[in-house]
Design an enzyme around this catalytic site. Sequence first.
Site, mmCIF file in Angstrom:
data_model
loop_
_atom_site.group_PDB
_atom_site.id
_atom_site.type_symbol
_atom_site.label_atom_id
_atom_site.label_comp_id
_atom_site.label_asym_id
_atom_site.label_seq_id
_atom_site.Cartn_x
_atom_site.Cartn_y
_atom_site.Cartn_z
ATOM 1 C CG ASP A 320 30.004 48.186 33.130
ATOM 2 O OD1 ASP A 320 29.679 49.335 32.792
ATOM 3 O OD2 ASP A 320 29.898 47.758 34.292
ATOM 4 C CD GLU A 373 31.711 52.583 31.800
ATOM 5 O OE1 GLU A 373 31.052 53.484 32.338
ATOM 6 O OE2 GLU A 373 31.768 51.429 32.260
#
Length: 638
Positions: A320, A373
């Site tokens: 993330d 990401e």
Amino acid sequence: MATPVESGTVPCSLEPFDVYLFGRGEHWDIYRVLGAHAHAQDGETGYRFAVWAPNAHAVSLVGPFNDWRSGDFPLFPVGTSGIWAGFVAGMEYGRLYKFAVQGADGTVRLKTDPYALYCEMRPGTASFTWSLDSYAWNDAAWMQRRREAGPPLQQPVSIYELHAGSWMRRHGEGHPFVNWDELAGTLIPYVRDAGFTHIELMPVAEHPLDQSWGYQTGAYYAPTSRFGTPDDLRRFVDLCHQQGIGVILDWVPAHFPKDDWSLGRFDGTALYEHLDPRLGEHPDWGTYVFNYGRHEVRNFLFANALYWFKEFHVDGLRIDAVASMLYLDYSRKEGEWLPNVHGGNENLEAIDFLRELNRVVHEQYPGVMMIAEESTSWPGVSRPLYTGGLGFTFKWNMGWMHDTLNYMRQDPVFRAYQHSSLTFSMLYAFSENFVLPLSHDEVVHGKGALLSKMPGDMWQQQANLRLMYAYMWAHPGKKLLFMGGEIGQWNEWSESREPDWCLREFPAHEGIRNLVRDLNGIYAQEPAMHRHDHDWSGFRWLDFSDYGCSVISFARFAEDSPPVMWVFNFTPVVRRWYRVPCPRAGEWQEVLNTDSGYYGGSNVGNGGGAVACTDNWHGGHFMELTLPPLAAVALKPV
């Protein structure tokens, strides 16, 4: 009150080599050294406790066994390593504990064990004495296939992203969460039937706040107790593998919460984070940023990533907020960040951390996926280390997502003026190994559900959604769809409620799910649709220039496999006798039409196929098709 442990703590030693490797940041099983572990010493059994707190004045063990009093069960320094350790004879499995850390500032803080394997249900924050060695796996065949196959660049990867706390919930009073066993019984058959190859779970490590969705992790080694024990999660992964479904976890090494019981200011100093807030705090999330230059902190994170692969057999990690790690000035104004030693905004320590992380993971567990990401144009995110890349397997294609949603939001009347939003992605489609994400981030915080973003009346909205899904599955790149998208959810997602499963009672919504199943089927069964997701040899434009009609067409290819040709009509106008270039002459079968009544469409089509002729003037081939309204048609040679 629990029965007291009468013996207190006594000093215990750690293997010097373990301490040495930890100091170098290279102990991949450090979670079996630090934390709480069953241990025998001087003929007695109990638990050994160890924690890294180099600047602490004192560390002791507290829990119900001593009424949470600090100082009663002291831990002892292990040389000059900064580790404190102690043995408690008679300590049993499943007992709650914390560390009372008297910091360098003199304040005593009750801290959750950073290496806790299991913690109590929120709002409690204590850890349990636990074991990693009780589960017997039954997924040997899956694990062997994964090792032998290697990274799935040429394999179909279609990911169903979900939040375990809201995909299925208990209704009524009391605990709202189902456990992993209950979830497995319903979710696995559902995902298998829909044709997805992988499940991606939003963060499952322990976290204090439901509303953070797990992205503010409190205990990195402890699967959240919301859904059961660590072995329950292992069994869930095991069952997925037995049914041919891979499991990916979201993982958050970018930042951690400031809660006083967690990692922040662990020994009264900035231990896991930087002291200077310009380096050590994230302004967007109000969290601390890890100090990636400190060996012991890197080791904590390296070992944690490996822990999920080794102890839980997961098939990938989705990292993330990578962009926030790469840039020192991420979401910061002038004066709120410090440049690196060269005067630039690149976070050199984080870059080195990510490269080393990917090296170690791929070396230790060949065949697993590391997915970034990363929302900027940082070069080489998914390129090999030897070329200067970061070494990830895949990167989310945020540009494709933004452009596609922007285009699909337009009234079809105006799409002709936004045509480049549809075609621009192919200019960079192979610059990285991309995943095309329609993730949870696009259906929260007032953004609305995917279906609600579509223009037109209800029928047109559903047709537009089907069209967008066909474009996504046909476009080069692996696929990711967030839960609820497959049934045409109207309401945006909330962590406190299930998707509107009642929509499946309506043919139009079940039709969307039928389409997703068939798109997954074509994607998996046709090598042309996945084998060259990441290079030009698998893609050819047929016509990208008909912006006036908002029609595009392209073909997908793979060696020793028939091509698949796709034609997209982004207007509600039925276009008859529409001439399309095609790769070869002869008969072509219509293998998918998003306007089929089976999917909720109006059943405009080509009678099951078309014949491609040779264009004697240009030397190519063409066919004349009827293009359904707001629909895509896929054909392959007979």
